[in-house]
Design a protein around this motif. Structure first.
Motif, PDB file in Angstrom:
ATOM      1  N   UNK A  33      -5.708   0.068 -10.177  1.00  0.00           N
ATOM      2  CA  UNK A  33      -5.036   1.291 -10.692  1.00  0.00           C
ATOM      3  C   UNK A  33      -4.214   1.972  -9.610  1.00  0.00           C
ATOM      4  N   UNK A  34      -4.762   2.161  -8.458  1.00  0.00           N
ATOM      5  CA  UNK A  34      -4.083   2.681  -7.212  1.00  0.00           C
ATOM      6  C   UNK A  34      -2.996   1.893  -6.893  1.00  0.00           C
ATOM      7  N   UNK A  35      -2.951   0.624  -6.973  1.00  0.00           N
ATOM      8  CA  UNK A  35      -1.936  -0.573  -6.528  1.00  0.00           C
ATOM      9  C   UNK A  35      -0.824  -0.034  -7.681  1.00  0.00           C
ATOM     10  N   UNK A  36      -1.035   0.118  -8.952  1.00  0.00           N
ATOM     11  CA  UNK A  36      -0.039   0.281 -10.003  1.00  0.00           C
ATOM     12  C   UNK A  36       0.736   1.491  -9.731  1.00  0.00           C
ATOM     13  N   UNK A  37      -0.088   2.490  -9.476  1.00  0.00           N
ATOM     14  CA  UNK A  37       0.698   3.870  -9.062  1.00  0.00           C
ATOM     15  C   UNK A  37       1.330   3.811  -7.894  1.00  0.00           C
ATOM     16  N   UNK A  38       0.960   3.310  -7.015  1.00  0.00           N
ATOM     17  CA  UNK A  38       1.844   3.056  -5.616  1.00  0.00           C
ATOM     18  C   UNK A  38       2.965   2.227  -5.717  1.00  0.00           C
ATOM     19  N   UNK A  39       2.909   1.252  -6.715  1.00  0.00           N
ATOM     20  CA  UNK A  39       4.070   0.302  -6.978  1.00  0.00           C
ATOM     21  C   UNK A  39       4.980   1.347  -7.590  1.00  0.00           C
ATOM     22  N   UNK A  40       4.688   1.953  -8.664  1.00  0.00           N
ATOM     23  CA  UNK A  40       5.923   2.667  -9.231  1.00  0.00           C
ATOM     24  C   UNK A  40       6.378   4.010  -8.628  1.00  0.00           C
ATOM     25  N   UNK A  41       5.731   4.404  -7.469  1.00  0.00           N
ATOM     26  CA  UNK A  41       6.194   5.515  -6.508  1.00  0.00           C
ATOM     27  C   UNK A  41       6.820   4.930  -5.391  1.00  0.00           C
ATOM     28  N   UNK A  42       7.236   3.648  -5.325  1.00  0.00           N
ATOM     29  CA  UNK A  42       8.062   3.228  -4.307  1.00  0.00           C
ATOM     30  C   UNK A  42       7.607   2.028  -3.402  1.00  0.00           C
ATOM     31  N   UNK A  43       6.343   1.673  -3.679  1.00  0.00           N
ATOM     32  CA  UNK A  43       5.916   0.504  -3.193  1.00  0.00           C
ATOM     33  C   UNK A  43       4.720   0.773  -1.832  1.00  0.00           C
ATOM     34  N   UNK A  44       4.230  -0.332  -1.356  1.00  0.00           N
ATOM     35  CA  UNK A  44       2.887  -0.391  -0.577  1.00  0.00           C
ATOM     36  C   UNK A  44       3.417  -1.148   0.501  1.00  0.00           C
ATOM     37  N   UNK A  45       3.415  -0.339   1.745  1.00  0.00           N
ATOM     38  CA  UNK A  45       3.509  -0.965   3.051  1.00  0.00           C
ATOM     39  C   UNK A  45       2.272  -1.818   3.456  1.00  0.00           C
ATOM     40  N   UNK A  46       2.655  -2.935   4.180  1.00  0.00           N
ATOM     41  CA  UNK A  46       1.464  -3.866   4.609  1.00  0.00           C
ATOM     42  C   UNK A  46       0.485  -3.039   5.352  1.00  0.00           C
ATOM     43  N   UNK A  47       0.765  -2.025   6.207  1.00  0.00           N
ATOM     44  CA  UNK A  47      -0.147  -1.364   6.903  1.00  0.00           C
ATOM     45  C   UNK A  47      -1.297  -0.571   5.810  1.00  0.00           C
ATOM     46  N   UNK A  48      -0.924  -0.163   4.697  1.00  0.00           N
ATOM     47  CA  UNK A  48      -1.737   0.547   3.659  1.00  0.00           C
ATOM     48  C   UNK A  48      -2.388  -0.480   2.811  1.00  0.00           C
ATOM     49  N   UNK A  49      -2.329  -1.633   2.922  1.00  0.00           N
ATOM     50  CA  UNK A  49      -3.032  -2.532   2.157  1.00  0.00           C
ATOM     51  C   UNK A  49      -4.408  -2.637   2.305  1.00  0.00           C
ATOM     52  N   UNK A  50      -4.956  -2.962   3.603  1.00  0.00           N
ATOM     53  CA  UNK A  50      -6.295  -2.819   3.804  1.00  0.00           C
ATOM     54  C   UNK A  50      -7.137  -1.761   3.446  1.00  0.00           C
ATOM     55  N   UNK A  51      -6.606  -0.442   3.394  1.00  0.00           N
ATOM     56  CA  UNK A  51      -7.258   0.855   2.895  1.00  0.00           C
ATOM     57  C   UNK A  51      -7.332   0.725   1.515  1.00  0.00           C
ATOM     58  N   UNK A  52      -6.438   0.224   0.974  1.00  0.00           N
ATOM     59  CA  UNK A  52      -6.170   0.342  -0.688  1.00  0.00           C
ATOM     60  C   UNK A  52      -7.263  -0.593  -1.200  1.00  0.00           C
ATOM     61  N   UNK A  53      -7.612  -1.714  -0.545  1.00  0.00           N
ATOM     62  CA  UNK A  53      -8.461  -2.542  -0.970  1.00  0.00           C
ATOM     63  C   UNK A  53      -9.906  -2.467  -0.353  1.00  0.00           C
ATOM     64  N   UNK A  54      -9.808  -1.949   0.579  1.00  0.00           N
ATOM     65  CA  UNK A  54     -11.232  -1.464   1.145  1.00  0.00           C
ATOM     66  C   UNK A  54     -11.803  -2.602   1.994  1.00  0.00           C
ATOM     67  N   UNK A  55     -10.943  -3.483   2.636  1.00  0.00           N
ATOM     68  CA  UNK A  55     -11.434  -4.686   3.348  1.00  0.00           C
ATOM     69  C   UNK A  55     -10.593  -4.711   4.541  1.00  0.00           C
ATOM     70  N   UNK A  56     -11.228  -5.322   5.705  1.00  0.00           N
ATOM     71  CA  UNK A  56     -10.574  -5.625   6.772  1.00  0.00           C
ATOM     72  C   UNK A  56      -9.169  -6.296   6.743  1.00  0.00           C
ATOM     73  N   UNK A  57      -8.056  -5.863   7.455  1.00  0.00           N
ATOM     74  CA  UNK A  57      -6.826  -6.404   7.291  1.00  0.00           C
ATOM     75  C   UNK A  57      -6.809  -7.938   7.710  1.00  0.00           C
TER      76      UNK A  57
END
Length: 363
Positions: free
Chosen positions: A273-297
């Motif tokens: 759900x957070x990914x969907x919201x962030x995509x609509x709001x302009x996209x997700x940068x690579x540096x934010x992906x580990x935090x959004x997923x809750x896993x090590x990058x």
């Protein structure tokens, strides 16, 4: 008066003269008919040739315009002010569905899916992606198919493995080979193609197998050491860049990747759900992906999901003619630097050939 000496023209061949005159008239008429037919045939031939030449010139001019439009789309990709993130608000999407002087332009990301040439069995066997396979087919058979038949750029070659009519939301045949995710036997096949040497191919397979057995991750900074003396021949086809742009990946595919138990993602639905919201709001940068997923990058999931789309299709159509241009972005270097693209394919689509994607899916 002596009638016998009277001049009478009809007495000089009065029987043959009319026949010769008639023959000459018929010959002349035949010659005129032949010349008329020859002129008509020549007119048809040269007229047809002229029309064909005119049509070819027109098609050549149209092709040049199609390629010029595709070049403008590619220039838009190259001029992106945020080259480290390909997202739905990038300028290139202003071209998708645009019509210019009778030409329609479409833009498709090609590589934001699992590459059927390289994908490992584990992700197919241990997620619900397994249900996409046709009865009697399985990921092991797909692996053997690649070994026997080689790799392909055409998803049609893999279609018999699947029960669904259109596997393209989940799979593609375009994309680089990430050394942390590629099947070791597919790696050997690709390395053999690139180097022409069995020994080099086996070295690559062994290196990939060692990473897998030791559960190690190779980053871009370690790629040259991993590939050794074959690096220059294998790069950029082999690299350590994330394969799939999280901003464009099919939500169902994202769910399966995040749901794979080995990756340890918690609360999958809320993260999607957070990914969907962030995509609509302009996209997700690579540096934010580990935090959004809750896993090590640095884990495997971090090599599946990034923020760059590596392969694009640009389609320009008018009437029954549709021209396809495929361009790839070269990996390596600073992600904030101006990207470098190369055209790897340019051709007209066959009549009735299905699109790689549905137009507008990523608008």
């Amino acid at each position: 008066m002596n009638r016998c000496n009277t001049f009478r023209p009809e007495s000089y061949g009065h029987e043959s003269y009319p026949r010769e005159a008639g023959y000459a008239s018929a010959a002349l008429l035949g010659l005129l008919v032949f010349l008329s037919a020859l002129a008509s045939a020549s007119a048809l031939y040269f007229g047809g040739w002229a029309r064909m030449a005119e049509r070819e010139a027109s098609e050549a001019a149209e092709t040049a315009l199609m390629d010029a439009l595709a070049g403008e789309v590619l220039a838009s990709l190259e001029a992106d002010a945020s080259p480290g993130v390909n997202s739905p608000d990038d300028p290139v999407w202003g071209w998708n569905g645009r019509e210019i002087e009778g030409f329609r332009v479409s833009v498709y990301p090609l590589s934001d899916r699992l590459n059927l040439n390289f994908v490992r069995k584990n992700i197919l066997e241990n997620t619900r992606l397994a249900i996409l396979f046709a009865p009697g087919r399985d990921p092991g058979e797909l692996q053997q198919f690649r070994e026997d038949r080689g790799l392909s750029l055409f998803i049609e070659d893999y279609r018999p493995f699947f029960a669904v009519d259109d596997p393209s939301p989940f799979f593609s045949c375009y994309g680089w080979a990430n050394v942390n995710l590629i099947d070791e036997f597919a790696a050997r096949k690709l390395a053999r193609t690139l180097t022409g040497r069995d020994a080099a191919a086996e070295e690559v397979r062994a290196a990939i197998q060692k990473l897998l057995m030791e559960q190690r991750i190779c980053g871009p900074e370690n790629l040259e050491a991993l590939l050794g003396i074959n690096h220059d021949r294998l790069f950029p086809w082999f690299n350590a860049e994330p394969l799939i742009n999280i901003n464009f990946a099919e939500p169902a595919l994202l769910r399966e990747l995040l749901s794979y138990d080995a990756y340890g993602v918690k609360s999958v639905s809320s993260r999607l759900a957070e990914i969907a919201v962030r995509r609509e709001a302009g996209g997700i940068a690579a540096g934010d992906i580990p935090r959004i997923l809750g896993v090590a990058g640095g884990g495997p999931l971090g090599h599946y999901l990034g923020s760059i789309t590596w392969f694009w299709e640009i389609r320009v159509s008018r009437g029954e003619r549709s021209r396809r241009t495929v361009a790839c972005r070269l990996p390596g270097g600073d992600s904030s630097a101006k990207p470098v693209y190369r055209i790897i394919e340019r051709r007209f689509l066959e009549a009735g050939e299905p699109p790689e994607e549905n137009v507008g899916r990523y608008q």
